[in-house]
Design an enzyme around this catalytic site. Sequence first.
Site, short mmCIF file in Angstrom:
data_model
loop_
_atom_site.label_atom_id
_atom_site.label_comp_id
_atom_site.label_asym_id
_atom_site.label_seq_id
_atom_site.Cartn_x
_atom_site.Cartn_y
_atom_site.Cartn_z
CG ASP A 113 -2.11 0.81 1.15
OD1 ASP A 113 -1.98 1.92 0.61
OD2 ASP A 113 -3.19 0.43 1.62
CE LYS A 141 -5.06 -0.09 -2.10
NZ LYS A 141 -5.69 0.53 -0.93
#
Length: 182
Positions: A113, A141
């Site tokens: 992330d 991501k």
Amino acid sequence: MSTLTEDTQLGGQKLKRIVFTEDEVRRRVRELGAEISRSYGASDRLLVLGLLKGSFLFLADLVRAIDLPLQVDFVVAASYGASQVSSGELKLLYTPEASLEGRAVIIVEDIVDSGHTLSRLLPLLREQGPSSLEVCALLHKRIQPLDWEPRWVGFDAPHEFLVGYGLDYAEDFRHLPYIASL
Ligand code: PRP
């Protein structure tokens, strides 16, 4: 697969949409296993480290798709800090008892992330002198440039809150065989 509204594994909990189906995940994990199998030899003494808890399903499926001798162990880390994006300090709660020295090590992560967790973990593991240290992340991501990148990535992930296949919201949804958004 049943639709979201009928899914017996949800017990009435609501998801927004399925992002990667069980089939897509299964196929991609097999491909990753084949790629990893081509990248090492038996003499590398491959050690596959699952970063808990999120990686538990991915790790279990991935190692079964790798056609090489290998060993499996885990890393448990906890982030301390004010924000939910884990900007604080990383404390290792469990690391493998066996030394990583001279071994080819792959860290298996469910999702990159912010990248903060691995930015802090990788230097700690490098101190133990593995012959190589790579990251295999199911989801990435790509939120910001990192000074390390996973060598293997399953899928580029949308910037949504994702659950399932190991990923949780307040410990729920980890058991779903697909990846969905909330
Ligand atoms: C989640 C996920 C990754 C990390 C990614 O773990 O499993 O390990 O966050 O975030 P980052 O790239 O922003 O650091 P979490 O701390 O929620 O623990 P869990 O694996 O037990 O769910």
